[in-house]
Design a protein around this motif. Structure first.
Motif, PDB file in Angstrom:
ATOM      1  N   PRO A 139       0.849  -1.196   0.000  1.00 40.88           N
ATOM      2  CA  PRO A 139       0.000   0.000   0.000  1.00 40.88           C
ATOM      3  C   PRO A 139       0.885   1.247   0.000  1.00 40.88           C
ATOM      4  O   PRO A 139       2.071   1.186   0.328  1.00 40.88           O
ATOM      5  N   ASP A 140       0.302   2.367  -0.363  1.00 41.20           N
ATOM      6  CA  ASP A 140       1.022   3.641  -0.416  1.00 41.20           C
ATOM      7  C   ASP A 140       1.101   4.222   1.000  1.00 41.20           C
ATOM      8  O   ASP A 140       0.303   5.085   1.370  1.00 41.20           O
ATOM      9  N   LEU A 141       2.053   3.725   1.771  1.00 40.81           N
ATOM     10  CA  LEU A 141       2.173   4.131   3.177  1.00 40.81           C
ATOM     11  C   LEU A 141       2.331   5.641   3.339  1.00 40.81           C
ATOM     12  O   LEU A 141       1.647   6.235   4.180  1.00 40.81           O
ATOM     13  N   PRO A 142       3.204   6.295   2.584  1.00 41.24           N
ATOM     14  CA  PRO A 142       3.313   7.749   2.775  1.00 41.24           C
ATOM     15  C   PRO A 142       1.983   8.475   2.564  1.00 41.24           C
ATOM     16  O   PRO A 142       1.642   9.386   3.313  1.00 41.24           O
ATOM     17  N   ARG A 143       1.214   8.048   1.589  1.00 44.89           N
ATOM     18  CA  ARG A 143      -0.077   8.700   1.346  1.00 44.89           C
ATOM     19  C   ARG A 143      -1.069   8.386   2.471  1.00 44.89           C
ATOM     20  O   ARG A 143      -1.846   9.248   2.869  1.00 44.89           O
ATOM     21  N   LEU A 144      -1.066   7.157   2.967  1.00 43.68           N
ATOM     22  CA  LEU A 144      -1.933   6.812   4.094  1.00 43.68           C
ATOM     23  C   LEU A 144      -1.599   7.664   5.317  1.00 43.68           C
ATOM     24  O   LEU A 144      -2.496   8.163   6.006  1.00 43.68           O
ATOM     25  N   LEU A 145      -0.308   7.849   5.572  1.00 49.30           N
ATOM     26  CA  LEU A 145       0.111   8.672   6.705  1.00 49.30           C
ATOM     27  C   LEU A 145      -0.265  10.133   6.480  1.00 49.30           C
ATOM     28  O   LEU A 145      -0.760  10.807   7.387  1.00 49.30           O
ATOM     29  N   GLU A 146      -0.032  10.614   5.267  1.00 51.82           N
ATOM     30  CA  GLU A 146      -0.354  12.005   4.943  1.00 51.82           C
ATOM     31  C   GLU A 146      -1.854  12.274   5.097  1.00 51.82           C
ATOM     32  O   GLU A 146      -2.260  13.348   5.527  1.00 51.82           O
ATOM     33  N   ALA A 147      -2.675  11.280   4.756  1.00 51.76           N
ATOM     34  CA  ALA A 147      -4.123  11.428   4.874  1.00 51.76           C
ATOM     35  C   ALA A 147      -4.581  11.417   6.329  1.00 51.76           C
ATOM     36  O   ALA A 147      -5.729  11.745   6.625  1.00 51.76           O
ATOM     37  N   GLY A 148      -3.685  11.012   7.253  1.00 51.59           N
ATOM     38  CA  GLY A 148      -4.041  10.990   8.669  1.00 51.59           C
ATOM     39  C   GLY A 148      -4.999   9.874   9.039  1.00 51.59           C
ATOM     40  O   GLY A 148      -5.692   9.957  10.051  1.00 51.59           O
ATOM     41  N   LEU A 149      -5.023   8.816   8.217  1.00 52.13           N
ATOM     42  CA  LEU A 149      -5.917   7.691   8.505  1.00 52.13           C
ATOM     43  C   LEU A 149      -5.400   6.892   9.693  1.00 52.13           C
ATOM     44  O   LEU A 149      -4.181   6.726   9.847  1.00 52.13           O
ATOM     45  N   PRO A 150      -6.287   6.369  10.541  1.00 51.01           N
ATOM     46  CA  PRO A 150      -5.830   5.479  11.614  1.00 51.01           C
ATOM     47  C   PRO A 150      -5.236   4.218  10.984  1.00 51.01           C
ATOM     48  O   PRO A 150      -5.853   3.590  10.129  1.00 51.01           O
ATOM     49  N   LEU A 151      -4.029   3.869  11.384  1.00 58.70           N
ATOM     50  CA  LEU A 151      -3.332   2.705  10.833  1.00 58.70           C
ATOM     51  C   LEU A 151      -2.954   1.739  11.936  1.00 58.70           C
ATOM     52  O   LEU A 151      -2.665   2.137  13.059  1.00 58.70           O
ATOM     53  N   ALA A 152      -2.933   0.466  11.588  1.00 52.14           N
ATOM     54  CA  ALA A 152      -2.451  -0.596  12.475  1.00 52.14           C
ATOM     55  C   ALA A 152      -1.744  -1.612  11.591  1.00 52.14           C
ATOM     56  O   ALA A 152      -1.871  -1.584  10.364  1.00 52.14           O
ATOM     57  N   ILE A 153      -0.990  -2.492  12.205  1.00 46.09           N
ATOM     58  CA  ILE A 153      -0.285  -3.535  11.450  1.00 46.09           C
ATOM     59  C   ILE A 153      -0.952  -4.871  11.735  1.00 46.09           C
ATOM     60  O   ILE A 153      -1.412  -5.115  12.841  1.00 46.09           O
ATOM     61  N   GLY A 154      -1.024  -5.698  10.715  1.00 46.87           N
ATOM     62  CA  GLY A 154      -1.572  -7.043  10.860  1.00 46.87           C
ATOM     63  C   GLY A 154      -0.590  -8.046  10.284  1.00 46.87           C
ATOM     64  O   GLY A 154       0.395  -7.676   9.652  1.00 46.87           O
ATOM     65  N   THR A 155      -0.868  -9.315  10.510  1.00 42.46           N
ATOM     66  CA  THR A 155       0.032 -10.357  10.008  1.00 42.46           C
ATOM     67  C   THR A 155      -0.634 -11.270   9.000  1.00 42.46           C
ATOM     68  O   THR A 155       0.006 -12.139   8.448  1.00 42.46           O
ATOM     69  N   ASP A 156      -1.903 -11.091   8.749  1.00 43.05           N
ATOM     70  CA  ASP A 156      -2.677 -11.898   7.816  1.00 43.05           C
ATOM     71  C   ASP A 156      -2.672 -13.361   8.234  1.00 43.05           C
ATOM     72  O   ASP A 156      -3.414 -13.727   9.119  1.00 43.05           O
ATOM     73  N   SER A 157      -1.819 -14.206   7.639  1.00 39.35           N
ATOM     74  CA  SER A 157      -1.827 -15.621   8.023  1.00 39.35           C
ATOM     75  C   SER A 157      -0.505 -16.273   7.646  1.00 39.35           C
ATOM     76  O   SER A 157       0.289 -15.712   6.901  1.00 39.35           O
ATOM     77  N   LEU A 158      -0.304 -17.479   8.141  1.00 41.18           N
ATOM     78  CA  LEU A 158       0.912 -18.229   7.805  1.00 41.18           C
ATOM     79  C   LEU A 158       0.884 -18.744   6.366  1.00 41.18           C
ATOM     80  O   LEU A 158       1.893 -19.236   5.872  1.00 41.18           O
ATOM     81  N   ALA A 159      -0.236 -18.603   5.687  1.00 45.49           N
ATOM     82  CA  ALA A 159      -0.299 -18.985   4.279  1.00 45.49           C
ATOM     83  C   ALA A 159       0.430 -17.980   3.395  1.00 45.49           C
ATOM     84  O   ALA A 159       0.857 -18.320   2.296  1.00 45.49           O
ATOM     85  N   SER A 160       0.596 -16.744   3.911  1.00 44.94           N
ATOM     86  CA  SER A 160       1.228 -15.718   3.088  1.00 44.94           C
ATOM     87  C   SER A 160       2.419 -15.034   3.754  1.00 44.94           C
ATOM     88  O   SER A 160       2.967 -14.080   3.212  1.00 44.94           O
ATOM     89  N   ALA A 161       2.815 -15.506   4.931  1.00 50.11           N
ATOM     90  CA  ALA A 161       3.980 -14.956   5.626  1.00 50.11           C
ATOM     91  C   ALA A 161       4.612 -16.065   6.465  1.00 50.11           C
ATOM     92  O   ALA A 161       3.897 -16.936   6.971  1.00 50.11           O
ATOM     93  N   PRO A 162       5.932 -16.038   6.630  1.00 49.47           N
ATOM     94  CA  PRO A 162       6.596 -17.123   7.356  1.00 49.47           C
ATOM     95  C   PRO A 162       6.348 -17.129   8.864  1.00 49.47           C
ATOM     96  O   PRO A 162       6.517 -18.152   9.510  1.00 49.47           O
TER      97      PRO A 162
END
Length: 162
Positions: free
Chosen positions: A50-73
């Motif tokens: 995603p366009d992180l700088p634009r998300l931050l500039e827009a001042g949107l509430p952000l959080a981090i997720g991990t999705d699942s072990l199917a797409s990340a180690p």
């Protein structure tokens, strides 16, 4: 996203947010919804972030997720942040790190707060003799390494019995 925009509100989570246009940004800004980023999954599945700088500039509430072990180690929020740190070096690590502890943004207001009544989830991390000038950058660099980041829980949230 226009079809679901009327149903979004401050208690809504919008996950991934890789394909947002100007209208989507306006809808998200109006809604107060939290955007949950899962960068390792995004790279695995679609090859882009995603366009992180634009998300931050827009001042949107952000959080981090991990999705699942199917797409990340692993299910490591810090490893997710390390990916964002490498992809967007213009965003300071100190601005990224709080995304891993946004309990209020994901419906757990006491989680991630270092305050009376909060549940901070305090960790002890071995420095190995290092004296980092930027502890946040050091943490994300270590979290993103192949060796991972060994830590010990000092205080951890335990849900109270109903």
């Amino acid at each position: 996203m226009a079809a679901v925009a009327p149903f979004l509100g401050p208690r809504s989570l919008v996950v991934h947010a890789v394909d947002l246009d100007d209208e989507d940004f306006r809808d998200l800004s109006r809604s107060g919804a939290t955007v949950v980023l899962c960068p390792r999954s995004n790279l695995h599945i679609g090859g882009r972030l995603p366009d992180l700088p634009r998300l931050l500039e827009a001042g949107l509430p952000l959080a981090i997720g991990t999705d699942s072990l199917a797409s990340a180690p692993t299910l490591s929020p810090l490893a997710e942040l390390a990916v964002l740190g490498r992809a967007f070096p213009q965003v300071p690590a100190a601005q990224l790190l709080p995304l891993a502890w946004r309990g209020a943004a994901v419906g757990a207001p006491a989680v991630g707060r270092l305050a009376p009544g909060g549940c901070p989830g305090v960790l002890a991390l071995p420095l190995g003799g290092a004296r980092p000038d930027d502890p946040c950058a050091w943490l994300l660099e270590r979290a993103g390494s192949a060796a991972g980041l060994p830590f010990t829980w000092i205080a951890r949230h335990r849900p109270e019995a109903p």
